[in-house]
Write an enzyme that holds these catalytic residues in place. Sequence first.
Site: not given
Ligand code: TYM
Length: 343
Positions: A206, A122, A209
């Site tokens: 990947k 990032k 968003k």
């Molecule tokens: P975020 O918002 O990027 O994504 C949310 C969830 O979606 C999953 N994900 C994917 N899974 C499969 N293929 C993809 N291309 C893909 N893109 C995203 C992510 O793995 C995630 O599970 N850091 C985390 C948010 C967070 C969190 C937490 C998660 C904050 N605190 C505590 C678990 C526990 C994040 O950025 O997710």
Amino acid sequence: MENKPENSAVGGGRVFSGVQPTGNLHLGNYLGAIRNFVTLQEHYACLYCVVDLHAITVWQEPSVLARHTREVTAAFIACGIDPKNQIIFNQSAVSAHAELAWIFNCVARMGWLGRMTQFKDKAGKHQQNASVGLFAYPNLMAADILAYKSTHVPVGEDQKQHLELSRDIAQKFNKDFDVPDFFPLPEPLIQGPATRVMSLRDGTAKMSKSDKSDNSRINLTDDADLIVKKIRKAKTDPHPLPTNEEQAKDRPEADNLIGIFAALSNETRGQVITRFAGTSFADFKKELSDLAVSVLAPIGEEIARLMAAPDHVDEVLRAGAARADAIATPIMDDVKRIVGFIR
Ligand code: TYM
């Protein structure tokens, strides 16, 4: 469903997970994470959090952040999470997250965070210009999970390294303060045939968003026509579908579409490969479009319906935050006593 006592984890644990309100919620978020949130609610007490504190580690326009927060909340509900039984809330509404994150900033080591691949991706070449929050991001994640002594964390594969760090932080806290077993070591749950959904335009990147091309992802808010169009345009190679799993591995675009099909139809990759072995991509894409529309279009419609009634969505968040706070407060009281803060 059994009635679960709110303040004690039942069924052998408590589930926590989070999704950032940064817009463009997509198929990867659904198949890698949110869909699994829905199944877990049958067996665990769950907290599902819209992580607005994490979102602001990169610039978010304030009015847009509020809309995106409501949109993730609406998506949770539209995908089938029951806000009466499970806790849906936004992170900034419960002070335990920021408080525990600060304590973890003092437990985690610079070297641990420096190894995080997501930060490197990032921040890119501009690390000196990245926010301090972006660097400390995984400490806040550990705080999210451990403020509730959560034991299970459903996520996509890209969060695995962050969860390993959460375990390291829990372990170091327990050791430094000589409180063995105070924090549980949370288990990542990375489940299903689509734990890493790839871009529709590039099978080696990947689905994300932040990809500039909207055709790279299927958004949960896309309507049926757009879903069909994006699948039709999805990049493929010139060969028919592979006849075995070994062949699929060397063909990233084919492998990705097979994984998406398998996840949407609740089959294994192997079953999908057997069914479509040797089929043309044109025929396969037609079937995939029908399937994707049947699963995703109703979710998109329900998100739109909920977004038209933001008061209801805000009320879900407010009620969820009060319930989350009631769980976190006694845990934070213990943490502060352990650290030596006067209460
Ligand atoms: P975020 O918002 O990027 O994504 C949310 C969830 O979606 C999953 N994900 C994917 N899974 C499969 N293929 C993809 N291309 C893909 N893109 C995203 C992510 O793995 C995630 O599970 N850091 C985390 C948010 C967070 C969190 C937490 C998660 C904050 N605190 C505590 C678990 C526990 C994040 O950025 O997710």
